[in-house]
Design a protein around this motif. Structure first.
Motif, mmCIF file in Angstrom:
data_model
loop_
_atom_site.group_PDB
_atom_site.id
_atom_site.type_symbol
_atom_site.label_atom_id
_atom_site.label_comp_id
_atom_site.label_asym_id
_atom_site.label_seq_id
_atom_site.Cartn_x
_atom_site.Cartn_y
_atom_site.Cartn_z
ATOM 1 N N GLY A 138 13.325 -3.388 14.013
ATOM 2 C CA GLY A 138 13.162 -1.968 12.958
ATOM 3 C C GLY A 138 13.453 -2.071 11.513
ATOM 4 N N ARG A 139 12.851 -3.211 11.235
ATOM 5 C CA ARG A 139 12.730 -3.308 9.554
ATOM 6 C C ARG A 139 12.588 -2.246 8.382
ATOM 7 N NH1 ARG A 139 9.198 -2.775 5.308
ATOM 8 N NH2 ARG A 139 10.425 -4.565 3.540
ATOM 9 N N VAL A 140 13.853 -2.474 7.379
ATOM 10 C CA VAL A 140 13.403 -1.269 7.840
ATOM 11 C C VAL A 140 13.606 -1.602 5.403
ATOM 12 C CG1 VAL A 140 14.174 1.177 5.950
ATOM 13 C CG2 VAL A 140 14.468 0.746 8.293
ATOM 14 N N GLY A 156 4.542 3.056 4.942
ATOM 15 C CA GLY A 156 4.969 2.886 6.517
ATOM 16 C C GLY A 156 5.245 1.238 5.943
ATOM 17 N N GLY A 157 5.737 0.525 5.372
ATOM 18 C CA GLY A 157 6.436 -0.670 5.609
ATOM 19 C C GLY A 157 5.672 -1.762 4.757
ATOM 20 N N MET A 158 6.204 -2.914 6.261
ATOM 21 C CA MET A 158 4.665 -3.707 6.369
ATOM 22 C C MET A 158 4.382 -4.418 7.557
ATOM 23 S SD MET A 158 7.328 -5.947 3.564
ATOM 24 C CE MET A 158 6.550 -7.949 3.536
ATOM 25 N N GLY A 163 0.595 -1.198 0.298
ATOM 26 C CA GLY A 163 0.164 0.138 -0.322
ATOM 27 C C GLY A 163 0.580 0.925 0.258
ATOM 28 N N THR A 164 2.128 1.100 -0.588
ATOM 29 C CA THR A 164 3.094 2.030 -0.451
ATOM 30 C C THR A 164 2.548 3.346 -1.149
ATOM 31 O OG1 THR A 164 4.944 0.209 0.757
ATOM 32 C CG2 THR A 164 5.806 2.568 -1.199
ATOM 33 N N VAL A 165 3.687 4.229 -1.452
ATOM 34 C CA VAL A 165 3.004 5.552 -2.222
ATOM 35 C C VAL A 165 4.024 5.919 -3.420
ATOM 36 C CG1 VAL A 165 0.290 6.192 -1.211
ATOM 37 C CG2 VAL A 165 2.274 7.505 -0.639
HETATM 38 N N1 ASP Z 1 7.930 -1.688 -0.198
HETATM 39 C C1 ASP Z 1 7.469 -1.542 0.442
HETATM 40 C C2 ASP Z 1 8.339 -2.332 1.960
HETATM 41 O O1 ASP Z 1 8.599 -3.393 1.709
HETATM 42 C C3 ASP Z 1 5.931 -2.280 1.379
HETATM 43 C C4 ASP Z 1 5.412 -1.633 -0.044
HETATM 44 O O2 ASP Z 1 5.541 -1.403 -0.947
HETATM 45 O O3 ASP Z 1 4.253 -2.197 0.372
HETATM 46 O O4 ASP Z 1 8.443 -1.319 3.395
#
Ligand code: ASP
Length: 377
Positions: A270-272, A262-264, A242-244
């Motif tokens: 602290g996952r990036v 917001g990541g996953m 759901g990233t933009v």
């Molecule tokens: N790429 C993003 C991530 O891994 C997630 C996403 O695109 O929805 O943090």
């Protein structure tokens, strides 16, 4: 010998009269046919001159602008979405697209278009960025973003920020007001405050939908293997994407790209992901293209996906469409990764390949009309 304007007119009239005499042989009937043909020829000439002038102005000022946008890729299926829900997504994407496009049309920079369009999506609870960010395993929200200027190859990024309403704007400040490329966590927060950015409390990011998604994943985890960490790729794909992102080309021929997320859901320790990593989730180079990615970040980092598209164009001579397709459909797929990209080149060509069921996406067509798509259509 130089002719004056008047001499040119006399000479042209004399030449036309000669041709007329020769073509009609003085016959009245032939004369009126000749006049009709001559008028047609004249109209066509004027049309050619006008179109040529407009076209040359476009080329000279480089005014071929372009913008594309994404709101995440994943298992987005028509049967899982009500028409109202679908329309809400379309409307938000359209609004962001138009905000960016208006900036470009008014002669603004691609960086401004990217930042302001992303701000709209960050402020919407629908997308996994800013307001609608997903929750970490410990129930917090940690946001990542990056932006890149294709003209200078400058870039800015922030990761794991917890109190920034618009992480893409902070990433831009990192690029423009610091000697660094990437700031994370607490340090990024101090930098933001120093530059006058007001922090928001963590509660700002609370949305029921995202909270329930976290609870669902946690419940599933418990029932499958209570003591073991979640294996890679075991989450439902709708819960983690759901990233933009936005890519743009401005009137000066400058490209820019930006991504915010917001990541996953349920991320830990602290996952990036790839979104704030230049070359993985975001890349822009005036020589080639601007790219913003979305999908399972770990694969995008290992595949250096965004830069790979640019490199295939720069060193391999591939077109944007060929490069984007190769990287997403061949390379990412072969690695077992899922997701997609939006990309634009310096001629304004746009590519949006993805290998998931759907990807929220849109672009402005050559007539300045917004085109929004969600599914594989
Ligand atoms: N790429 C993003 C991530 O891994 C997630 C996403 O695109 O929805 O943090």
């Amino acid at each position: 010998m130089a002719f004056s304007g008047l001499q040119t007119v006399f000479a042209t009239v004399a030449i036309v009269n000669c041709i007329k005499q020769f073509a009609t042989g003085g016959n009245r009937m032939n004369e009126s046919i000749f006049q009709a043909c001559f008028r047609l020829f004249l109209y066509f000439g004027v049309w050619v001159v006008v179109v040529g002038f407009v076209y040359s102005q476009e080329l000279v000022s480089g005014s071929r602008i372009g913008i594309a946008i994404h709101g995440g890729a994943g298992t987005i299926l028509k049967e899982n979405m009500s028409p109202e829900e679908e329309e809400t997504y379309r409307a938000e994407l359209r609004e962001a697209l138009l905000v960016g496009y208006e900036i470009l049309k008014g002669g603004g920079s691609s960086l401004d278009a990217v930042e302001k369009a992303i701000n709209i999506l960050e402020d919407s609870p629908l997308f996994n960025a800013g307001k609608g960010a997903v929750f970490t395993n410990s129930g917090t929200n940690e946001l990542d973003a990056s932006i890149m200027d294709g003209k200078t190859l400058n870039a800015g990024a922030v990761a794991a920020v917890k109190h920034t309403k618009n992480p893409i704007s902070l990433a831009r400040l990192v690029m423009e007001k610091s000697p660094h490329v990437m700031l994370v966590g607490e340090g990024a927060a101090v930098f933001a405050e120093k530059l006058g950015m007001k922090p928001v409390p963590q509660e700002y990011f609370y949305t029921e939908k995202r909270w329930l998604q976290l609870q669902k994943i946690k419940a599933r985890e418990k029932s499958v293997a209570p003591d073991k960490p979640v294996p890679r790729g075991s989450q439902s794909r709708t819960e983690k994407f759901g990233t933009v992102g936005v890519v743009a080309l401005d009137q000066d021929g400058n490209l820019a790209a930006g991504t915010s997320t917001g990541g996953m859901t349920n991320k830990r320790f602290g996952r990036v992901g790839d979104s704030p990593i230049i070359g993985a989730g975001t890349y822009a180079n005036n020589q080639t293209c601007a790219v913003s990615a979305t999908g399972h970040g770990e694969y995008f980092i290992r595949g250096v996906i965004a830069y790979d598209v640019s490199a295939l164009m720069q060193y391999g001579g591939l077109s944007l469409a060929e490069a984007a397709d190769k990287v997403i459909r061949e390379k990412l797929g072969a690695m077992g990764g899922s997701g997609g990209i939006i990309a634009i080149d310096r001629e304004g060509n746009i590519a949006m390949p993805f290998n998931t069921a759907g990807m929220y996406r849109g672009y402005m067509d050559r007539n300045g009309k917004p085109v929004i798509r969600i599914y594989r259509d």
